[in-house]
Scaffold this motif. Structure first.
Motif, mmCIF file in Angstrom:
data_model
loop_
_atom_site.group_PDB
_atom_site.id
_atom_site.type_symbol
_atom_site.label_atom_id
_atom_site.label_comp_id
_atom_site.label_asym_id
_atom_site.label_seq_id
_atom_site.Cartn_x
_atom_site.Cartn_y
_atom_site.Cartn_z
ATOM 1 N N THR A 1 -2.293 44.684 28.322
ATOM 2 C CA THR A 1 -3.454 44.000 28.880
ATOM 3 C C THR A 1 -4.151 43.142 27.825
ATOM 4 O OG1 THR A 1 -4.824 45.919 28.409
ATOM 5 C CG2 THR A 1 -3.885 45.784 30.599
ATOM 6 N N ARG A 2 -3.571 43.085 26.650
ATOM 7 C CA ARG A 2 -4.075 42.255 25.560
ATOM 8 C C ARG A 2 -5.437 42.680 25.027
ATOM 9 N NH1 ARG A 2 -1.723 36.304 26.764
ATOM 10 N NH2 ARG A 2 0.275 37.033 27.486
ATOM 11 N N ILE A 3 -5.756 43.949 25.161
ATOM 12 C CA ILE A 3 -6.964 44.476 24.524
ATOM 13 C C ILE A 3 -6.495 45.623 23.645
ATOM 14 C CG2 ILE A 3 -9.295 45.331 24.894
ATOM 15 C CD1 ILE A 3 -8.802 44.724 27.900
ATOM 16 N N VAL A 4 -6.555 45.445 22.348
ATOM 17 C CA VAL A 4 -5.938 46.409 21.450
ATOM 18 C C VAL A 4 -6.974 47.032 20.515
ATOM 19 C CG1 VAL A 4 -4.096 46.765 19.776
ATOM 20 C CG2 VAL A 4 -3.841 45.017 21.544
ATOM 21 N N PRO A 5 -7.382 48.278 20.782
ATOM 22 C CA PRO A 5 -8.311 48.954 19.885
ATOM 23 C C PRO A 5 -7.578 49.395 18.611
ATOM 24 C CG PRO A 5 -8.416 49.857 22.114
ATOM 25 C CD PRO A 5 -7.171 49.042 22.019
ATOM 26 N N LEU A 6 -8.052 48.922 17.459
ATOM 27 C CA LEU A 6 -7.355 49.202 16.201
ATOM 28 C C LEU A 6 -7.847 50.482 15.549
ATOM 29 C CD1 LEU A 6 -7.344 45.566 14.810
ATOM 30 C CD2 LEU A 6 -5.437 46.802 15.850
ATOM 31 N N GLY A 7 -9.154 50.729 15.648
ATOM 32 C CA GLY A 7 -9.726 51.928 15.045
ATOM 33 C C GLY A 7 -11.231 51.875 15.175
ATOM 34 N N PRO A 8 -11.904 53.010 14.882
ATOM 35 C CA PRO A 8 -13.339 53.097 15.146
ATOM 36 C C PRO A 8 -14.236 52.455 14.086
ATOM 37 C CG PRO A 8 -12.509 55.195 14.348
ATOM 38 C CD PRO A 8 -11.322 54.301 14.474
ATOM 39 N N ASP A 9 -13.692 52.117 12.920
ATOM 40 C CA ASP A 9 -14.553 51.617 11.849
ATOM 41 C C ASP A 9 -14.337 50.127 11.589
ATOM 42 O OD1 ASP A 9 -15.575 54.206 11.351
ATOM 43 O OD2 ASP A 9 -13.708 54.684 10.269
ATOM 44 N N THR A 10 -15.282 49.519 10.877
ATOM 45 C CA THR A 10 -15.163 48.105 10.515
ATOM 46 C C THR A 10 -13.901 47.872 9.683
ATOM 47 O OG1 THR A 10 -17.553 47.971 10.467
ATOM 48 C CG2 THR A 10 -16.349 46.203 9.377
ATOM 49 N N GLU A 11 -13.575 48.831 8.816
ATOM 50 C CA GLU A 11 -12.392 48.700 7.962
ATOM 51 C C GLU A 11 -11.124 48.433 8.772
ATOM 52 O OE1 GLU A 11 -14.995 50.603 7.655
ATOM 53 O OE2 GLU A 11 -14.773 52.043 6.027
ATOM 54 N N HIS A 12 -11.091 48.950 9.998
ATOM 55 C CA HIS A 12 -9.881 48.787 10.810
ATOM 56 C C HIS A 12 -9.627 47.340 11.216
ATOM 57 C CE1 HIS A 12 -10.529 53.195 11.430
ATOM 58 N NE2 HIS A 12 -9.250 53.165 11.153
ATOM 59 N N THR A 13 -10.636 46.488 11.067
ATOM 60 C CA THR A 13 -10.449 45.063 11.341
ATOM 61 C C THR A 13 -9.330 44.509 10.454
ATOM 62 O OG1 THR A 13 -12.843 45.030 11.568
ATOM 63 C CG2 THR A 13 -11.727 42.904 11.653
ATOM 64 N N LEU A 14 -9.152 45.161 9.309
ATOM 65 C CA LEU A 14 -8.125 44.715 8.367
ATOM 66 C C LEU A 14 -6.736 44.658 9.021
ATOM 67 C CD1 LEU A 14 -5.889 45.988 5.993
ATOM 68 C CD2 LEU A 14 -7.236 43.954 5.511
ATOM 69 N N TYR A 15 -6.479 45.576 9.955
ATOM 70 C CA TYR A 15 -5.177 45.556 10.629
ATOM 71 C C TYR A 15 -4.950 44.219 11.330
ATOM 72 C CZ TYR A 15 -4.695 50.656 10.046
ATOM 73 O OH TYR A 15 -4.560 51.912 9.556
ATOM 74 N N ALA A 16 -5.992 43.656 11.907
ATOM 75 C CA ALA A 16 -5.855 42.357 12.581
ATOM 76 C C ALA A 16 -5.591 41.261 11.541
ATOM 77 C CB ALA A 16 -7.104 42.036 13.385
ATOM 78 N N LEU A 17 -6.294 41.330 10.430
ATOM 79 C CA LEU A 17 -6.102 40.321 9.381
ATOM 80 C C LEU A 17 -4.709 40.448 8.762
ATOM 81 C CD1 LEU A 17 -9.632 40.560 7.752
ATOM 82 C CD2 LEU A 17 -8.809 38.889 9.420
ATOM 83 N N ASP A 18 -4.255 41.698 8.609
ATOM 84 C CA ASP A 18 -2.906 41.950 8.097
ATOM 85 C C ASP A 18 -1.860 41.347 9.011
ATOM 86 O OD1 ASP A 18 -2.972 43.237 5.750
ATOM 87 O OD2 ASP A 18 -2.457 45.220 6.522
ATOM 88 N N TRP A 19 -2.155 41.425 10.282
ATOM 89 C CA TRP A 19 -1.240 40.896 11.283
ATOM 90 C C TRP A 19 -1.192 39.373 11.180
ATOM 91 C CZ3 TRP A 19 -1.929 38.950 16.667
ATOM 92 C CH2 TRP A 19 -0.722 38.942 17.355
ATOM 93 N N ALA A 20 -2.365 38.781 11.089
ATOM 94 C CA ALA A 20 -2.447 37.330 10.955
ATOM 95 C C ALA A 20 -1.696 36.883 9.696
ATOM 96 C CB ALA A 20 -3.904 36.896 10.884
ATOM 97 N N MET A 21 -1.902 37.618 8.617
ATOM 98 C CA MET A 21 -1.299 37.232 7.344
ATOM 99 C C MET A 21 0.216 37.220 7.433
ATOM 100 S SD MET A 21 -2.090 36.002 4.631
ATOM 101 C CE MET A 21 -3.733 36.168 4.021
ATOM 102 N N ARG A 22 0.766 38.094 8.269
ATOM 103 C CA ARG A 22 2.225 38.108 8.364
ATOM 104 C C ARG A 22 2.776 36.887 9.083
ATOM 105 N NH1 ARG A 22 3.151 43.859 10.423
ATOM 106 N NH2 ARG A 22 0.879 43.734 10.494
#
Ligand code: SF4
Ligand code: ZN
Length: 732
Positions: free
Chosen positions: A202-223
């Motif tokens: 459904t294109r809504i992807v919860p990465l984690g409960p903390d602000t730090e988890h935003t890094l997963y999205a940035l890591d994804w972009a970086m790849r």
């Protein structure tokens, strides 16, 4: 840059580096500095650190070194009385933060704390995003189906606002990542409370409960710049520029900001991703020097999505049929269980089919939906099961018989994209469900026709001038017309079978992936489809008719220079221009010499196994080891980026059963190892091809992961079954 923001970003970085250092020390004491770690299914170590510094973090000891690099980027907070430009310091701190967060999350994985789980609801977050997902979504990013990504951090003022924002992003086909919280509340929790379906479908992807988890999205972009862009690890300027120019991401910060949010935001601004908040924050607009910064606010939640779209400059093209439910690719993955179903058609429960016919312009009436059957309204209202035949008549000056199948293939998406409508299969094996909720919202049988007319017009604008839909509901009609349709399917298949590379003068290019891999060109011939598996020759032809200046261009194949390897003068000439000189010449039917380049979204990878005098094939998503000594993720890391790599190549799955598959290298007889998944899914076609090659039992002689995952065992097996490759001329 505002002093408030700079100070917060710098403070936040210090806090995170310290926190990470403590956890790193504790973990190292317990496990030792040589303890190894890798995120699930990635070839890029800790991707952010790897892209920025080329340093491959493999152990806890390496993490200490990398954290040292983060420390070097730390600065002191700006002093009270001193006014100086803080931008550089704040951005450095942002980068230090991303390094620290990446190490912190890796440590949490080691300590069994990731992916995070919500203690109240038991909801398990996505955690790290794999390379496989990056690759499989690649095409949607390049063809514009998915115009961008949002990272929503925090919580909306109430549950309904959270739902509204996310629905608006979904309707615009924006992929949304969720992270962070405000006093324990978060958009993830708000959506869970509202029963919104979460996940990749459904294109809504919860990465984690903390602000730090935003890094997963940035890591994804970086790849994206590592995988598709072919940017070298360590070339941080190139990576950051690529992110800014080609990765359409942005952040939406809902609720109060703290130091960690500011500093993570500063990290994202380095990558050219703007942030919009719903609170009264200092605004920063780009100026001549600092083109990378952009922090803005929009206090009105009904305007916030529109605002981010403008700030990030996204191009959104959405066509919605006039029906009483939401519509868009984000609803495609939604399933309708039996309990939630109002009515179903087909799926071996009732006779059904779907069929697109070419008609003359004067034979049909545009946008007309005709429903035929005795008392069909009452039957529909009762729900349950019902026979259904859908005939779509299409006419147009540029319409061709060859396009029938292409328009027909979109029926699946047309129906699935409506919320509460579900479709599976094709032709006379289709299966459609309508949910009770969609029925309550007012979906009728006519709406299926309306979806077809609107979307066929939208997707095939310049091919189709008129569309008329007839829906049959009486079993005897459905069965009778199904017979006609079956004849048409058969004729079509015969025509497709007769389409060979020799039989046509024009091949098609696909340049869609150039937005990510600038030197990559897919050359698509009747017998070789694009490497993502989504575009074959007919698709290329139709796409060119639809948009003559678009991503699919005709390539007059020109003189045949080498029949065995598949080299054509016209292709070489075209390639030099289309790849801006990066690729000079190409052989369509070999991996050994000037093979096709790969962008990164290949369905499968072929790799040579010299010891076995053959090749192996592994598909995206296979996580085990292969006899090439590398997993898919590692292999893929060395194949992408738009370069030619003799001995390695990305391909579309169906190319394996083409007569032209590695024709120059000896064809399918060279396959010595192939995953079980590929063997099973291609079985029927493969056996036909094997028989043509005079080795009807070839499939049994090909090893898979259950037989061998290294070359030694592989050779043993090949020898024991007498695999033909062992007796063929040497590949090298
Ligand atoms: Fe990309 Fe090739 Fe697929 Fe086109 S056919 S979308 S260029 S992989
Ligand atoms: Zn691609």
């Amino acid at each position: 840059m505002s002093k408030l923001i700079a100070s917060a970003a710098i403070r936040g970085a210090h806090t995170l580096v310290k926190q990470t250092e403590e956890l790193l020390e504790k973990t190292t004491t317990e496990k030792g500095k040589d303890f190894t770690f890798e995120f699930p299914d990635t070839a890029f170590y800790l991707p952010m650190i790897y892209a920025m510094t080329a340093f491959p973090v493999k152990t806890l000891g390496d993490m200490k070194v990398a954290l040292g690099m983060a420390k070097e980027l730390l600065h002191d907070e700006p002093e009270e009385h001193l006014w100086k430009p803080y931008l550089g310091e704040a951005l450095d701190s942002g980068m230090a933060t991303l390094f620290a967060e990446e190490i912190l999350l890796a440590l949490k994985y080691i300590n069994g704390l990731e992916p995070a789980k919500d203690p109240e609801t038991g909801y398990v977050y996505n955690g790290f995003i794999t390379d496989t997902i990056q690759r499989s979504l690649g095409i949607q990013l390049v063809d514009g189906t998915m115009p961008g990504f949002a990272a929503i951090i925090g919580a909306a003022p109430n549950d309904d606002i959270a739902v509204n924002i996310v629905r608006e992003l979904q309707e615009k086909n924006i992929l949304t990542f969720l992270s962070g919280n405000v006093n324990g509340n978060s958009v993830t929790k708000q959506l869970v409370r509202k029963g919104v379906e979460l996940g990749w479908d459904t294109r809504i992807v919860p990465l984690g409960p903390d602000t730090e988890h935003t890094l997963y999205a940035l890591d994804w972009a970086m790849r994206a710049s590592l995988i598709f862009g072919g940017k070298k690890p360590g070339d941080y300027k190139e990576h950051l520029k690529y992110q800014k120019d080609r990765v359409f991401a942005f952040a939406m910060v809902l609720g109060e900001l703290d130091d960690i949010k500011w500093t993570t935001g500063a990290g994202a601004i380095n990558m050219g991703f703007p942030a919009i908040a719903d609170t009264d924050i200092p605004v920063i607009h780009p100026t001549g020097v600092c083109i990378y910064e952009e922090v803005d606010k929009e206090l009105d939640h009904s305007k916030i999505v529109q605002k981010v779209i403008e700030v990030r400059g996204l191009k959104i093209i959405v066509e919605k049929p006039p029906i009483p439910v939401a519509y868009g690719p984000a609803f495609e993955g939604e399933r309708i269980r039996k309990e939630d179903m109002f009515i179903e058609f087909g799926g071996t429960r009732t006779p059904s089919f779907e069929w697109v016919r070419m008609k003359e312009l004067n034979e049909i009436e545009d946008n007309k939906v005709i429903i035929i059957g005795d008392g069909w309204k009452e039957k529909y209202e009762k729900g349950g099961q019902m026979p259904l035949g859908i005939v779509i008549d299409a006419a147009g000056r540029k319409m061709q018989k060859d396009f029938e199948s292409i328009i027909e293939r979109r029926i699946h998406h047309n129906i699935n994209e409506a919320q509460g409508l579900w479709h599976m299969g094709q032709r006379d094996l289709n299966w459609i469900r309508i949910s009770s909720n969609a029925k309550k919202d007012g979906i009728t049988l006519e709406h299926i026709g309306v979806v077809m007319t609107t979307m066929t017009h939208h997707r095939f604008k310049s091919i189709v001038d008129k569309v008329q839909v007839t829906i049959y509901t009486d079993e005897k009609d459905v069965l009778a017309i199904q017979e006609e349709a079956r004849k048409a399917y058969k004729d079509r298949d015969q025509r497709l079978g007769s389409l060979t590379d020799e039989a046509v003068d024009i091949f098609y290019s696909c340049l869609l992936c150039q937005s990510f891999a600038p030197s990559h060109v897919c050359v698509i011939s009747p017998e070789r489809l694009g490497l993502c598996g989504a575009y074959n020759w007919l698709d290329g032809k139709a796409a060119y008719e639809i948009d003559p200046t678009g991503g699919n261009q005709p390539i007059p194949k020109g003189a045949l220079m080498d029949a065995r390897y598949g080299r054509y003068a016209g292709i070489d000439e075209y390639l030099k221009k289309a790849s801006a000189g990066a690729v000079e010449t190409l052989n369509l039917y070999t991996i050994m010499e000037n093979p096709m380049t790969s962008c990164g979204c290949f369905e499968c990878i072929i790799a040579i196994i010299p010891e076995a005098n053959g090749i192996m094939i592994v598909q995206r998503g296979h996580t085990g080891m292969t006899p090439a000594g590398m997993k898919f993720s590692t292999l893929a890391g060395s194949v992408g980026g738009g370069t030619q790599n003799p001995g390695f190549m990305g391909i579309g799955r169906n190319f394996i059963v083409s007569k032209k598959f590695l024709h120059g290298d000896g064809g399918i007889k060279r396959i010595v190892w192939m995953t079980k998944n590929l063997k099973e899914s291609l079985k029927e076609e493969f056996n036909k091809r094997a028989a043509e090659e005079g080795v009807p039992d070839l499939l049994d002689k090909i090893a898979d992961e259950t037989v061998a995952e290294d070359s030694e065992k592989l050779l043993e097996f090949l020898t024991s079954v007498g695999h033909p490759a062992l007796g063929m001329e040497p590949m090298l």
